[in-house]
Write a protein that holds these residues in place. Structure first.
Motif, PDB file in Angstrom:
ATOM      1  N   GLU A  52       0.841  -1.425  -0.192  1.00 13.13           N
ATOM      2  CA  GLU A  52       0.008   0.473  -0.488  1.00 13.13           C
ATOM      3  C   GLU A  52       0.649   0.890   0.001  1.00 13.13           C
ATOM      4  OE1 GLU A  52      -3.062  -0.111  -0.579  1.00 13.13           O
ATOM      5  OE2 GLU A  52      -3.871   2.611  -0.142  1.00 13.13           O
ATOM      6  N   ALA A  53       1.802   1.701   0.943  1.00 14.94           N
ATOM      7  CA  ALA A  53       2.818   2.646   1.321  1.00 14.94           C
ATOM      8  C   ALA A  53       3.642   2.495  -0.503  1.00 14.94           C
ATOM      9  CB  ALA A  53       3.993   2.026   1.622  1.00 14.94           C
ATOM     10  N   LEU A  75      -4.719   5.532  -9.019  1.00 13.91           N
ATOM     11  CA  LEU A  75      -5.145   4.991  -7.754  1.00 13.91           C
ATOM     12  C   LEU A  75      -6.253   5.862  -7.121  1.00 13.91           C
ATOM     13  CD1 LEU A  75      -2.988   3.423  -6.216  1.00 13.91           C
ATOM     14  CD2 LEU A  75      -1.514   5.177  -5.637  1.00 13.91           C
ATOM     15  N   VAL A  76      -7.023   5.673  -6.749  1.00 13.04           N
ATOM     16  CA  VAL A  76      -8.011   6.700  -5.528  1.00 13.04           C
ATOM     17  C   VAL A  76      -8.166   5.996  -4.146  1.00 13.04           C
ATOM     18  CG1 VAL A  76      -9.958   6.447  -7.815  1.00 13.04           C
ATOM     19  CG2 VAL A  76      -9.328   4.691  -6.011  1.00 13.04           C
ATOM     20  N   SER A 103     -16.439   5.331  -5.715  1.00 15.27           N
ATOM     21  CA  SER A 103     -16.715   5.712  -4.340  1.00 15.27           C
ATOM     22  C   SER A 103     -15.482   5.030  -3.524  1.00 15.27           C
ATOM     23  CB  SER A 103     -17.951   5.286  -3.237  1.00 15.27           C
ATOM     24  OG  SER A 103     -18.368   3.865  -4.486  1.00 15.27           O
ATOM     25  N   SER A 104     -14.649   5.236  -2.273  1.00  8.81           N
ATOM     26  CA  SER A 104     -14.280   4.049  -1.643  1.00  8.81           C
ATOM     27  C   SER A 104     -14.718   4.126  -0.164  1.00  8.81           C
ATOM     28  CB  SER A 104     -12.561   5.342  -1.448  1.00  8.81           C
ATOM     29  OG  SER A 104     -11.756   5.268  -2.792  1.00  8.81           O
ATOM     30  N   GLU A 105     -14.801   2.980  -0.019  1.00  4.06           N
ATOM     31  CA  GLU A 105     -15.565   2.734   1.535  1.00  4.06           C
ATOM     32  C   GLU A 105     -14.836   3.136   2.676  1.00  4.06           C
ATOM     33  OE1 GLU A 105     -16.756  -1.006   1.619  1.00  4.06           O
ATOM     34  OE2 GLU A 105     -18.231  -1.398   2.631  1.00  4.06           O
ATOM     35  N   LEU A 106     -13.703   2.391   2.557  1.00  2.15           N
ATOM     36  CA  LEU A 106     -12.569   3.082   3.911  1.00  2.15           C
ATOM     37  C   LEU A 106     -11.868   3.884   3.894  1.00  2.15           C
ATOM     38  CD1 LEU A 106     -10.856  -0.853   4.632  1.00  2.15           C
ATOM     39  CD2 LEU A 106     -12.982   0.620   5.037  1.00  2.15           C
ATOM     40  N   ASN A 159      -6.464  -0.986  -4.459  1.00  2.00           N
ATOM     41  CA  ASN A 159      -7.404   0.425  -5.141  1.00  2.00           C
ATOM     42  C   ASN A 159      -7.611   1.455  -5.989  1.00  2.00           C
ATOM     43  OD1 ASN A 159      -7.500  -0.147  -2.234  1.00  2.00           O
ATOM     44  ND2 ASN A 159      -5.506   0.753  -1.396  1.00  2.00           N
ATOM     45  N   MET A 160      -7.307   1.061  -7.476  1.00  4.51           N
ATOM     46  CA  MET A 160      -7.667   1.994  -8.703  1.00  4.51           C
ATOM     47  C   MET A 160      -9.079   1.388  -9.318  1.00  4.51           C
ATOM     48  SD  MET A 160      -4.369   0.505 -10.813  1.00  4.51           S
ATOM     49  CE  MET A 160      -2.354   1.178  -9.156  1.00  4.51           C
ATOM     50  N   ALA A 161      -9.302   2.700 -10.568  1.00  2.88           N
ATOM     51  CA  ALA A 161      -9.890   2.718 -11.251  1.00  2.88           C
ATOM     52  C   ALA A 161      -9.764   2.187 -12.383  1.00  2.88           C
ATOM     53  CB  ALA A 161     -10.474   3.763 -10.970  1.00  2.88           C
ATOM     54  N   HIS A 162      -9.616   1.152 -13.087  1.00  3.01           N
ATOM     55  CA  HIS A 162      -8.813   0.911 -13.927  1.00  3.01           C
ATOM     56  C   HIS A 162     -10.462   1.359 -15.478  1.00  3.01           C
ATOM     57  CE1 HIS A 162      -6.058  -1.959 -12.118  1.00  3.01           C
ATOM     58  NE2 HIS A 162      -7.727  -2.268 -11.065  1.00  3.01           N
ATOM     59  N   PHE A 163      -9.195   2.408 -16.118  1.00  2.00           N
ATOM     60  CA  PHE A 163      -9.441   2.090 -17.414  1.00  2.00           C
ATOM     61  C   PHE A 163     -10.066   1.415 -18.867  1.00  2.00           C
ATOM     62  CE2 PHE A 163     -12.042   7.070 -16.474  1.00  2.00           C
ATOM     63  CZ  PHE A 163     -11.279   6.895 -15.384  1.00  2.00           C
ATOM     64  N   ILE A 164     -10.546   1.233 -19.535  1.00  2.00           N
ATOM     65  CA  ILE A 164     -10.921  -0.208 -20.267  1.00  2.00           C
ATOM     66  C   ILE A 164     -10.702   0.066 -21.375  1.00  2.00           C
ATOM     67  CG2 ILE A 164     -11.223  -2.217 -20.389  1.00  2.00           C
ATOM     68  CD1 ILE A 164     -11.536  -2.797 -17.858  1.00  2.00           C
ATOM     69  N   ASP A 165     -10.534   0.165 -22.469  1.00  2.00           N
ATOM     70  CA  ASP A 165     -11.025   0.627 -23.598  1.00  2.00           C
ATOM     71  C   ASP A 165     -11.697  -1.133 -24.245  1.00  2.00           C
ATOM     72  OD1 ASP A 165     -11.571   0.305 -26.888  1.00  2.00           O
ATOM     73  OD2 ASP A 165      -9.628   1.511 -27.253  1.00  2.00           O
ATOM     74  N   ILE A 166     -12.770  -0.583 -24.115  1.00  2.00           N
ATOM     75  CA  ILE A 166     -14.115  -1.946 -23.924  1.00  2.00           C
ATOM     76  C   ILE A 166     -13.735  -2.278 -25.992  1.00  2.00           C
ATOM     77  CG2 ILE A 166     -15.979  -2.346 -24.700  1.00  2.00           C
ATOM     78  CD1 ILE A 166     -17.200  -0.355 -23.064  1.00  2.00           C
ATOM     79  N   ALA A 167     -13.780  -2.126 -27.068  1.00  2.00           N
ATOM     80  CA  ALA A 167     -12.942  -2.649 -28.254  1.00  2.00           C
ATOM     81  C   ALA A 167     -12.072  -3.427 -28.247  1.00  2.00           C
ATOM     82  CB  ALA A 167     -12.750  -1.571 -29.099  1.00  2.00           C
TER      83      ALA A 167
END
Lengths: 393, 326
Positions: free
Chosen positions: A309-310, B179-180, B199-202, B162-170
């Motif tokens: 994480e870090a 990183l969020v 949203s980040s739950e923790l 802990n990431m949002a992955h942006f994926i090219d659908i085609a």
């Protein structure tokens, strides 16, 4: 043309990267090979207890690392009581390992911390529960992932008080560790308004645990050991070395529940825990190792995930940069316990909820409702900042 | 402005006239994780009228574009069940990959994107052919899936990476990783495609991401008087059709936050049931429904207030909800 160029450069920045760009984060694991006997066959320690947790977290870190150009290697270093732990640490140092998980008793943690200090090594204590390591003997280069005895005792005490079982019969083993744990329960009782009605000592006279005919004797011994106690609500067993506590449930003279080192136990993990996504971790673990995940596995997993994480937040594979982020104000790690785990910056103890397990199910999780704190309720468990004697060096 | 009194009055009028108010002639379907059922809720009567047995541990739930079928992840059966909205019978299954938790449909309605939590991947299904047409490796414990309004990009959150992955659908390829904060649960595009909120739950935050630059342009934080910050755990996000207001479910805070989606200011917190996770608008966007896992009910929010006007008992541990025209 422009568009395709842009697409190419985006690709270079993302997705799995080539080896040439990958930064390696090497983590050592000093594995204590001395195994203590267990009362129940079911509790025999697996050979890879702890190590398996670290391996799973290294896998998890590597999945994340592929997006950041980071890769993790775990170097397992088994040591026995007769081995020189400092030499083992040095050999890890020669492999450029700056972060080391230690599954060793407290005195060895201390030796390793002091030996590692000169070379900038950070120790992650995943086993030793000694409060002294976080207090008078605290060290700036040790991160304590294992909870202290006082945290474990407080976690159980809060539940017993919430349950309105405030009168405890304290049954204490004869090992030095048991004396320390008994101290923790005495402190908890005072802190949360429980009362120890009597203390009894169970002397370890050596010998095997359960044997072919031992059952008969145990059935005679345990009622006699608990006979004639003042009125009490619950027997709190203090037996870190598995000498007698496992024999107590259903054998006490008075029909009373058993808690502590048997019965309802305060733990960092339980194979039954499935809340907050825990089922996913349990699934990954069983799939890889064909056994259930233990508390020590969880402590090792958490330590390795803290490093991952870090490293991802600091975007660096440099141990110094990783530790700077971990010791900073923004650090927190998710570990399937319903809230972020953070570090107490006065002694580098990891704050964490403690599970209360009956060996089959998670009965409750402390801190209990109603035990309030001005900073975080997790600091109702264990020695708090105003009480600490730690001066970090 | 709709008050509970007025609502009761209008319901009474409806009953008398037998004339359906089209605005409320909707049916909600709620997946009950612990019961292995779908609750069918009549939003005109404001009550649960039927409980449909489904597979084990139903979680993610969606309607096909034509509104004829309900798709539900039966997580512990490793399948997606297809339920006919007319007969309420299970009419088929989709190959989901193991432990499907949640999914999203493409805007055209022909592709389904499923996060497989145990396998660190997203599975792409052709709904008509009932075939797996792609598998995309992502981070650890993929969870939230959102498709851009133009149908070109998929955003997938991974809870332990802990990431949002942006994926090219085609191309079925990751093009960016953002990183969020810890344990990202849910992603949602604005209707105009200009922003993705995660949203980040923790972490307790919403990251507002510019989908063009893949940069976080804003973090939204929450504070409720008398509540520990640890209890504020954002999950589901919904935008009003005009993208003016966002509603965010705050989990064990038992509240839905109302956020100005232009200024990112939190305007209000609406008290709903316990452990609120998922949200769904009625098709006319007049009402927002919330699933309250620990109180075994859904809350109905009148969006015009916004005020909470009703709670409706459903099954045990309600997880997700969708609404269809009757």
């Amino acid at each position: 043309m422009l568009a395709s160029l842009a697409a190419t450069s985006l690709l270079a920045l993302s997705g799995p990267r080539s080896n040439a760009e990958t930064a390696v984060i090497a983590v050592g694991y000093l594995r204590w090979m001395e195994r203590r006997p267990a009362i129940s066959l079911l509790d025999q320690q697996p050979a890879d207890d702890g190590l398996a947790g670290a391996q799973l977290a290294a896998d998890d870190n590597n999945t994340t690392g592929q997006f950041l150009g980071q890769s993790y290697t775990l170097i397992d270093k088994p040591i026995r009581a007769e081995d020189d732990p400092v030499a083992a640490l040095r050999s890890l140092g020669s492999q450029h390992v700056g972060l080391v998980l230690t599954d060793t008793p407290a005195d060895i943690v201390l030796k390793l911390a002091d030996a590692g200090k000169q070379s900038g090594v950070t120790i992650f204590n995943i086993r030793a529960p000694n409060d002294s390591l976080r207090e008078e003997q605290c060290r700036g280069n040790v991160i304590h992932v294992a909870p202290t005895r006082s945290m474990l005792a407080d976690a159980l005490a809060q539940y017993l008080v919430w349950k309105k079982w405030p009168r405890w019969l304290l049954a204490v083993g004869s090992h030095p560790d048991d004396a320390l744990l008994a101290d923790a329960y005495r402190r908890s009782a005072k802190r949360f308004g429980a009362r120890i009605v009597q203390e009894r000592t169970y002397k370890d006279t050596g010998g095997a645990r359960q044997t072919d005919t031992g059952l008969v004797q145990t059935q005679q011994q345990m009622p006699v050991f608990t006979q004639g106690a003042p009125e009490y609500d619950v027997l709190v067993a203090v037996d870190e070395n598995e000498v007698f506590a496992g024999y107590l449930p259903y054998r006490t003279w008075d029909p009373r529940p058993v808690a502590g080192s048997a019965g309802l136990e305060p733990v960092t993990w339980d194979a039954s825990s499935e809340s907050w996504g825990g089922a996913q971790l349990q699934n990954r673990f069983v799939r890889l190792f064909h056994r259930r995940m233990t508390g020590l596995d969880m402590q090792a997993w958490t330590a390795m995930r803290m490093i991952g994480e870090a490293a991802s937040r600091a975007n660096s594979a440099d141990p110094a940069a990783i530790m700077e982020y971990m010791k900073g104000p923004d650090f927190g790690v998710a570990a399937y316990k319903g809230q972020k785990l953070t570090l107490r910056n006065w002694n580098w103890q990891l704050r964490q909820p403690i599970l209360l397990s009956d060996g089959r199910n998670t009965v409750s999780i402390s801190p209990q409702p109603g035990f309030l704190h001005q900073v975080t309720e997790l600091d109702t468990l264990g020695m708090d900042r105003p009480e600490t004697t730690c001066k970090l060096r | 402005m709709q008050t509970p009194m007025m609502l009761r009055l209008s319901l009474a009028l409806l009953a008398i006239c037998l004339a359906g108010d089209p605005a409320r002639a909707f049916t909600a379907y709620v997946s009950n994780e612990k019961d292995n059922t779908i609750s069918v809720v009549d939003l005109q009567e404001m009550k649960t009228i039927k409980s449909v047995p489904v597979g084990q541990r139903p979680r993610g739930i969606a309607l096909t574009k034509d509104g004829q079928k309900i798709l539900v992840c039966a997580s512990d059966d490793d399948t997606i069940q297809v339920i006919d909205t007319g007969s309420l019978q299970i009419t088929g299954e989709l190959p989901s990959g193991p432990d499907p938790e949640t999914f999203a449909l493409s805007p055209s309605g022909d592709l389904l994107f499923i996060s497989n939590e145990n396998d660190n991947r997203v599975t792409v299904i052709d709904i008509a052919d009932r075939k797996v047409v792609g598998e995309i490796p992502t981070g650890v414990e993929p969870e939230g899936v959102a498709v851009s309004p133009d149908g070109t990009t998929l955003v997938n959150t991974s809870e332990t990476t802990n990431m949002a992955h942006f994926i090219d659908i085609a191309r079925r390829k990751i093009v960016a990783n953002v990183l969020v904060d810890p344990r990202p649960r849910f992603a949602m595009y604005k209707h105009d495609g200009s922003e993705v909120w995660v949203s980040s739950e923790l972490g307790g935050t919403i990251s507002v991401i510019d989908p063009a630059s893949h940069k976080i342009k804003q973090k939204i934080r929450f504070a409720v008087q008398g509540l520990r910050s640890e209890a504020i755990q954002p999950i589901d996000i919904r935008f009003t059709p005009d993208d003016v207001t966002a509603f965010i479910a705050l989990g064990p805070a038992n509240r839905v936050a109302v956020v100005d989606a232009k200024t990112y200011a939190v305007k209000n917190y609406l008290l709903v049931g316990q452990r609120v996770w998922h949200l769904a608008f009625t098709p006319d966007a007049k009402y927002l429904l919330t699933t309250n896992g620990l109180s075994n009910d859904i809350s109905v929010i009148d969006v015009s207030g916004p005020t909470v006007i009703k709670s409706i008992p459903v099954g045990r541990l309600p997880w997700g909800v969708v609404v269809s025209p009757k």
